[in-house]
Design a protein around this motif. Structure first.
Motif, PDB file in Angstrom:
ATOM      1  N   VAL A 456     -14.261 -33.224  81.389  1.00 43.59           N
ATOM      2  CA  VAL A 456     -14.058 -33.700  80.039  1.00 43.59           C
ATOM      3  C   VAL A 456     -13.498 -32.592  79.161  1.00 43.59           C
ATOM      4  N   ASP A 459     -12.002 -32.430  75.546  1.00 41.63           N
ATOM      5  CA  ASP A 459     -11.949 -33.800  75.054  1.00 41.63           C
ATOM      6  C   ASP A 459     -13.247 -34.238  74.422  1.00 41.63           C
ATOM      7  N   SER A 460     -14.362 -33.683  74.932  1.00 47.17           N
ATOM      8  CA  SER A 460     -15.657 -34.222  74.517  1.00 47.17           C
ATOM      9  C   SER A 460     -15.894 -33.976  73.040  1.00 47.17           C
ATOM     10  N   SER A 461     -16.132 -35.054  72.366  1.00 44.02           N
ATOM     11  CA  SER A 461     -16.255 -34.940  70.920  1.00 44.02           C
ATOM     12  C   SER A 461     -17.705 -34.941  70.467  1.00 44.02           C
ATOM     13  N   ASP A 462     -18.638 -35.355  71.359  1.00 42.20           N
ATOM     14  CA  ASP A 462     -20.034 -35.366  70.915  1.00 42.20           C
ATOM     15  C   ASP A 462     -20.891 -34.303  71.576  1.00 42.20           C
TER      16      ASP A 462
ATOM     17  N   VAL B 205     -22.020 -37.065  80.454  1.00 43.49           N
ATOM     18  CA  VAL B 205     -20.865 -37.782  79.883  1.00 43.49           C
ATOM     19  C   VAL B 205     -21.305 -39.188  79.472  1.00 43.49           C
ATOM     20  N   THR B 206     -20.640 -39.753  78.455  1.00 40.67           N
ATOM     21  CA  THR B 206     -21.016 -41.099  78.036  1.00 40.67           C
ATOM     22  C   THR B 206     -20.387 -42.137  78.962  1.00 40.67           C
ATOM     23  N   GLN B 209     -16.619 -42.637  78.447  1.00 40.72           N
ATOM     24  CA  GLN B 209     -15.802 -41.592  79.055  1.00 40.72           C
ATOM     25  C   GLN B 209     -15.679 -41.824  80.549  1.00 40.72           C
ATOM     26  N   ILE B 213     -12.222 -42.454  82.615  1.00 42.67           N
ATOM     27  CA  ILE B 213     -11.825 -41.591  83.738  1.00 42.67           C
ATOM     28  C   ILE B 213     -11.533 -42.448  84.962  1.00 42.67           C
ATOM     29  N   ARG B 216      -8.284 -44.342  84.641  1.00 41.86           N
ATOM     30  CA  ARG B 216      -7.129 -43.450  84.783  1.00 41.86           C
ATOM     31  C   ARG B 216      -6.866 -43.120  86.247  1.00 41.86           C
TER      32      ARG B 216
END
Lengths: 462, 253
Positions: A456, A459-462, B205-206, B209, B213, B216
């Motif tokens: 990530v 990119d990771s915003s949180d 990671v959420t 996300q 991924i 993609r």
């Protein structure tokens, strides 16, 4: 058959029989008495030899040179070329690249169409390879079993990988077995028994005296003598280095742990206050008598769980500058002397000066590692007493103190690295408690965190 | 170790041998093992062949010759390409892992490897050893799976209708493909990809996300538009990667 004889003869025969029987009995008693006498004479001679030649010099720290001679012969025998074998380093060779490096290499081959961190199908290669490497050979598990030797030392227990060499060697090996089990073992058991009983008796006697400098001096003397006898009981040859750094009163002595014998090794050169759990049986007797002559720190099992209580008691002991330095093994368990594992931070939170000590055994003469899963205490001691000898080096490292703002974990790691470096041991951050416990999930989470930052990324915003 | 010579017909049965009139027995103390037993065997076989007039089968008896303890070891070495020394080391490792001495490994034995516990895809790797419905792994399967990670044999002669060697590039790719494709339907679906990503990343990671991924990745690799990655698409997308280097473990001599 006597019954068929005429009555006159039969009247005489039983008497004759009785007479013969009496003679036989007398002869038998005579033999028994003589053999008892003989046995007593042998035992007496045995004891006088032991006392004169081994115990007395040991008690006064004097060496008669017998051990040196024995070691010289031993070294010569074991140095023979025919015993050498190829060094087995390990099964596989590992890459030491970091996760970022390896996965980066994997990704470089592909055309990068998207910006920023991303996931690729090839990432799994890294993890699967690492996993298979762990299955074939892992760094941690091998520390909990005995070290492999480069050349055979004529002990059956260490020859898993050797093949038959020659008849002459077999004969020497057989001779070695005879010497170790029939001559050395009884001698050593006698010495150990004498040493331990002297400890109990001596410390009890000293404990009767009122508190005074005399008492402390006598108690140190008794402890030293007893440990010296015990060291002879194991044929231990110890080399102490840097004696100017020896632990002083009011400090904490910290060392790497390989076996219960470590205590004997260290206490041969100085007096320490032991720390440990209260045991029953023989150990309990020893503990109770030891504490009569000088203060040791023994905890009940229930008290051990309360960390605050443990720390307070140790802190009080250390604060008293008259009391002997405490001896602690922060690894918490026996490791096989090829590496040093994580030091538990509890000992480093007490305060006071830390005196690190490195103990390195020479495996050529006897493997000192206690594999507590495989052997219990008694069989372990028997193995020790039937080895050739215990040879080890002890290095006293300069004292260290906790720096301003340094937390206990960092301090512990600092001391651990110093100890590992001195002894040429590998410095691992794995917890020795893994011998019995499961690996915590935090290790796995660390790996996941690292990987996610690659995917990530920014990119990771949180 | 007791060596004696017998006729070739006895070779097939493991364990039962008949004495020949001229048998040489050499007794060696128990506990001395034949680690390099492969070498010793061929040494004696060549020397005594003409004496007994039969091809010799040499058996290591009551000693600790590890190689003889393994059933069908020649077949195993032929199939996987491991040398005798490697097989012996792997056998020792197998025994070390098999704590309860069952002769087979269970999932628990794998899970007790401390270093493996830090690997995010530990369960999938362990799962690769257990075939469908199996609960135990024997030594042969153990070695066969590990053989996937042997470096590629560059000089292996190409025989007609020979099976794909276990450590070829294709086999390695197939091994990796199966780590993704858990239901073995020949395709990595979006769901399966999501599952893998979840195990590798878990809390870090959420969900959105993860899904982006996965989408993609499928978009990139999927060539025939079925929203899943087949083995050929998988292979194509990794054609430039040096598989041999990245999916091989260097075994020492």
């Amino acid at each position: 058959c006597l019954c068929s004889d005429p009555p006159v003869v039969s009247g005489l025969a039983p008497q004759k029989l009785a007479g013969t029987r009496k003679n036989l009995e007398r002869a038998w008693d005579g033999i028994m008495d003589e053999s008892w006498d003989l046995t007593f004479a042998v035992v007496k001679a045995w004891f006088s030899v032991v006392v004169t030649f081994i115990m007395l010099p040991a008690m006064f720290g004097v060496s008669l040179g017998i051990t040196e001679l024995y070691m010289k012969i031993l070294v010569k025998t074991l140095e023979q070329k025919r015993l050498q074998k190829q060094m087995t380093q390990g099964i596989i060779q590992r890459d030491d690249g970091s996760m970022e490096q390896e996965i980066g290499e994997l990704r470089r081959c592909r055309p990068k169409s998207l910006a920023g961190g991303e996931f690729t199908l090839s990432d799994i290669f890294y993890f699967s390879r690492k996993g298979i490497e762990s299955i074939v050979e892992d760094e941690v598990t091998q520390r909990f079993s005995s070290e492999e030797l480069a050349s055979w030392n004529l002990l059956t227990r260490t020859n898993n990988n050797f093949h038959y060499i020659s008849l002459r060697l077999t004969v020497i090996w057989g001779l070695g077995v005879a010497i170790r089990y029939c001559i050395l073992l009884p001698l050593r058991i006698t010495l150990a028994a004498i040493g331990l009983s002297w400890l109990v008796i001596g410390t009890t006697l000293v404990g009767l005296l009122p508190s005074s400098r005399m008492k402390n001096w006598l108690s140190e003397l008794v402890h030293l003598m007893c440990y010296r006898i015990c060291a002879r009981a194991l044929s231990a040859t110890i080399h102490y280095h840097n004696k100017e750094n020896k632990p002083r009163k009011g400090g904490i002595c910290v060392a790497n742990h390989t076996s219960p014998i470590d205590v004997v090794i260290l206490a041969n050169d100085g007096c320490y206050a032991m720390v440990g759990q209260v045991h029953g049986g023989l150990m309990g007797v020893l503990q109770r008598s030891m504490v009569k002559s000088c203060p040791h720190v023994w905890f009940e099992r229930s008290e051990m769980k309360d960390r605050h209580l443990v720390t307070t008691r140790l802190r009080n002991h250390v604060a008293d500058k008259e009391k002997l330095p405490i001896l602690i093994f922060p690894e918490g368990t026996c490791i096989n002397n090829t590496s040093v594992m994580m030091f538990k931070k509890g000992s480093f939170e007490i305060g006071g000066r830390i005196y690190p000590v490195t103990i390195k055994y020479d495996p050529q003469f006897g493997d000192a590692f206690w594999n507590s899963g495989k052997y219990n205490m008694v069989s372990y001691l028997l193995r020790m007493m039937t080895s050739w000898a215990i040879v080890c080096n002890v290095w006293y490292l300069p004292a260290v103190e906790r720096q301003e703002g340094e937390d206990a974990v960092h301090f512990a790691n600092r001391v651990k690295s110093a100890i590992a470096r001195q002894g040429g041991l590998e410095d691992l951050s794995w917890d020795g408690g893994l011998k019995r416990a499961k690996v915590k999930d935090t290790y796995k989470e660390q790996q996941q965190k690292k990987y996610s930052s690659m995917i990530v990324g920014e990119d990771s915003s949180d | 170790m007791i060596m004696f010579f017998s006729s070739p017909s006895d070779v097939k049965n493991n364990g039962h041998r008949r004495f020949f009139p001229y048998c040489h027995i050499i007794l060696i103390p128990r506990g001395v093992s034949g680690h390099e037993s492969g070498g010793i065997t061929t040494f004696f076989a060549r020397r005594f062949h003409h004496v007994t007039d039969h091809s010799c089968a040499i058996i290591m008896g009551s000693g600790d010759s590890t190689l003889s303890k393994i059933p069908n070891v020649e077949e195993l070495m032929e199939e996987t390409g491991f040398s005798p020394a490697h097989v012996v080391r792997l056998y020792e490792r197998f025994q070390a892992l098999d704590k309860s001495k069952k002769g087979q490994l269970s999932r628990k034995d794998f899970e007790s490897i401390k270093e493996l516990a830090t690997n995010p895809i530990r369960d999938r790797i362990i799962g690769a050893f257990f075939a469908q419905g199996q609960e135990m792994v024997d030594f042969h399967t153990f070695v066969r799976i590990l053989a996937h990670f042997r470096p590629v044999d560059k000089n292996r002669p190409k025989k007609a209708n020979m099976q794909e060697p276990v450590n070829s590039r294709t086999s390695k790719l197939r091994f990796a493909f199966q780590l993704y494709d858990q239901d073995n339907d020949g395709k990595i679906s979006r769901n399966e990809l999501l599952q893998v990503l979840r195990t590798m990343l878990e809390m870090q990671v959420t969900d959105e996300q993860l899904e982006s991924i996965a989408d993609r990745t499928i978009q990139e690799a999927d060539l025939d538009g079925d929203n899943a990655i087949s083995f050929d698409e998988f292979r194509k997308s990794l054609e430039k990667v040096n598989i041999d280097h990245k999916m091989s473990i260097r075994f020492l001599r």
